[in-house]
Design an enzyme around this catalytic site. Structure first.
Site, PDB file in Angstrom:
ATOM      1  N   PRO A  11       6.018  -3.329  -3.150  1.00 38.48           N
ATOM      2  CA  PRO A  11       6.495  -2.128  -3.157  1.00 38.48           C
ATOM      3  C   PRO A  11       7.862  -1.493  -2.000  1.00 38.48           C
ATOM      4  O   PRO A  11       6.512  -1.104  -1.511  1.00 38.48           O
ATOM      5  CB  PRO A  11       5.248  -1.099  -4.278  1.00 38.48           C
ATOM      6  CG  PRO A  11       4.025  -1.440  -3.596  1.00 38.48           C
ATOM      7  CD  PRO A  11       4.214  -3.139  -3.348  1.00 38.48           C
ATOM      8  N   MET A  13      10.655   0.922  -2.137  1.00 40.35           N
ATOM      9  CA  MET A  13      11.154   2.412  -2.395  1.00 40.35           C
ATOM     10  C   MET A  13      12.984   1.564  -2.373  1.00 40.35           C
ATOM     11  O   MET A  13      13.353   1.549  -1.238  1.00 40.35           O
ATOM     12  CB  MET A  13      11.274   4.090  -2.183  1.00 40.35           C
ATOM     13  CG  MET A  13      10.434   4.466  -2.998  1.00 40.35           C
ATOM     14  SD  MET A  13      10.121   4.600  -4.661  1.00 40.35           S
ATOM     15  CE  MET A  13      10.638   6.144  -4.682  1.00 40.35           C
ATOM     16  N   CYS A  94       1.690   5.691  -0.173  1.00 41.74           N
ATOM     17  CA  CYS A  94       1.985   6.587   0.762  1.00 41.74           C
ATOM     18  C   CYS A  94       2.233   7.399   0.857  1.00 41.74           C
ATOM     19  O   CYS A  94       1.606   8.394   0.989  1.00 41.74           O
ATOM     20  CB  CYS A  94       3.306   6.622  -0.523  1.00 41.74           C
ATOM     21  SG  CYS A  94       4.894   6.807  -0.008  1.00 41.74           S
ATOM     22  N   ASN A 205      -1.642  -6.038   3.492  1.00 43.34           N
ATOM     23  CA  ASN A 205      -0.440  -6.278   3.541  1.00 43.34           C
ATOM     24  C   ASN A 205      -0.209  -5.741   4.733  1.00 43.34           C
ATOM     25  O   ASN A 205      -1.280  -4.690   5.558  1.00 43.34           O
ATOM     26  CB  ASN A 205       0.195  -4.984   2.480  1.00 43.34           C
ATOM     27  CG  ASN A 205       1.203  -4.995   2.547  1.00 43.34           C
ATOM     28  OD1 ASN A 205       1.270  -3.275   2.821  1.00 43.34           O
ATOM     29  ND2 ASN A 205       2.495  -5.465   2.433  1.00 43.34           N
ATOM     30  N   ARG A 228       8.570  -6.124   4.223  1.00 41.28           N
ATOM     31  CA  ARG A 228      10.017  -5.554   5.176  1.00 41.28           C
ATOM     32  C   ARG A 228      10.370  -7.384   5.365  1.00 41.28           C
ATOM     33  O   ARG A 228      11.333  -8.178   6.239  1.00 41.28           O
ATOM     34  CB  ARG A 228       9.835  -5.496   6.498  1.00 41.28           C
ATOM     35  CG  ARG A 228      10.121  -3.559   6.199  1.00 41.28           C
ATOM     36  CD  ARG A 228       9.524  -3.139   7.033  1.00 41.28           C
ATOM     37  NE  ARG A 228       7.627  -2.886   7.527  1.00 41.28           N
ATOM     38  CZ  ARG A 228       6.843  -2.237   7.961  1.00 41.28           C
ATOM     39  NH1 ARG A 228       7.900  -0.939   8.858  1.00 41.28           N
ATOM     40  NH2 ARG A 228       5.532  -2.383   8.195  1.00 41.28           N
TER      41      ARG A 228
END
Ligand SMILES: Cc1cc2nc3c(=O)[nH]c(=O)nc-3n(C[C@H](O)[C@H](O)[C@H](O)COP(=O)(O)O)c2cc1C
Length: 330
Positions: A11, A13, A94, A205, A228
């Site tokens: 995910p 943003m 986050c 991750n 990324r």
């Protein structure tokens, strides 16, 4: 075959919006896609149909929720499951100050019982898997034992998978961007978690930018999430289905993908979306190839020239490729 999709796109943003996910899905039919984080509060108070919109071609797709209120999380999970999301994920990773102010995201790692309550409420509300994405720790609470205690709490509450971004977050003093780069990656702790919790799929991750690294990780964990690496080089996904999902058909070519993508872009524009939004993360599809820069430049003209700019970009790549082959031959 693995107990969960072995590869997913993280995910992100302002990156994994519905436009960009469509493109990623056209490159890999099997990789698990995640939405950007949507807060449970926004779903309660905001324009839920818009926030939850996705194209059916995007399956399998997970909705990522942010929040700490079990009632709102259960409601958000139900709304997501009702419109067909394949999985509901809770963001506990986050570190942005805005998210901390709402006291959710990474700071929730300090309150495993609150996360467990949220997970239990979401589980009771939906039949699809409920998963959690977290860090290995926050601030000085970053011993393996802290991660293990957190994992035990959310697994006991019913979490169907844990995705661990293998670096801790500093809640003060580092920006979200620095928090994705500065704290060192500690893969071994995620591997240890996978060894010690064999009954729950563990996904790792952080920092993966090529498929050999993904293959290496799958020796230790059930799945690998790439963020990324895909954002900066979406074509990384082109070999995922054959390498990790057992598909045998031919890999797509960039030109196949773009040929299907142009009508998609035109459709979205006809629906009222700005073309520069629809195309904004397609630029790096030729990353590392002759003509990559020319393609990006052409896309940057899309707001003036429409989808004609995309065709010009493809032609610029064809010319750059021909020139490169000639140089190589001569
Ligand atoms: C632009 C951007 C936006 C992000 N937004 C989210 C988000 O909404 N939810 C989330 O859990 N993580 C978010 N992340 C973190 C990523 O999901 C991932 O954990 C992180 O980038 C590390 O993986 P990578 O090294 O493969 O990029 C974001 C990362 C980036 C670069």
């Amino acid at each position: 075959m693995s107990r969960c999709p072995p590869v997913s796109v993280a995910p992100m943003m302002d990156v994994t919006d519905a436009h960009t996910r469509w493109l990623y899905r056209r490159i890999s039919r099997r990789v698990l896609l995640y939405t950007e984080m949507v807060t449970a509060q926004a779903l309660d108070k905001g324009d839920a149909p818009r926030l939850l919109a996705y194209d059916p071609v995007e399956h399998p797709i997970a909705l990522q929720l942010g929040g700490d209120d079990p009632t709102l999380l259960a409601q958000g999970a139900r709304m997501g499951a009702d419109v067909g999301y394949d999985e509901i994920n809770l963001n506990v990773g986050c570190p942005s100050p805005r998210v901390q102010k709402g006291s959710f995201g990474a700071c929730l790692m300090l309150s495993p019982e609150v996360v467990a309550e949220g997970v239990a409420a979401m589980k009771a509300a939906v039949d699809v898997p409920v998963t959690v994405k977290c860090r290995i720790g926050v601030d000085d609470h970053d011993r393996y034992e802290d991660l293990r205690r957190f994992a035990d709490a959310v697994v006991a509450a019913g979490a169907d998978r844990l995705t661990v971004h293998a670096r801790k977050a500093w809640l003060q003093g580092l920006s979200p961007k620095q928090n994705r780069n500065v704290p060192p990656l500690r893969y071994e702790e995620v591997h240890r978690l996978a060894r010690e919790l064999p009954d729950v799929p563990i996904e790792i991750n952080g920092g993966f930018v090529d498929l050999d690294a993904v293959a290496d990780q799958l020796e230790h964990v059930d799945a690998v999430m790439i963020g990324r690496g895909v954002w900066h080089d979406p074509w990384l996904l082109a070999d995922v289905d054959r390498r990790f999902f057992g598909e045998t058909g031919p890999a797509p070519t960039r030109e196949d993908v773009l040929e299907d993508w142009i009508p998609f872009v035109e459709r979205r524009v006809a629906e009222g979306h700005k073309i520069q939004h629809v195309v904004r993360h397609a630029g790096p599809i030729y990353a590392g190839q002759p003509g990559a820069k020319a393609f990006k430049r052409a896309l940057a003209r899309a707001h003036k020239e429409g989808s004609k700019a995309i065709l010009e970009g493809i032609e610029a790549v064809r010319l750059a490729r021909a020139a490169w082959s000639e140089r190589k031959a001569g």
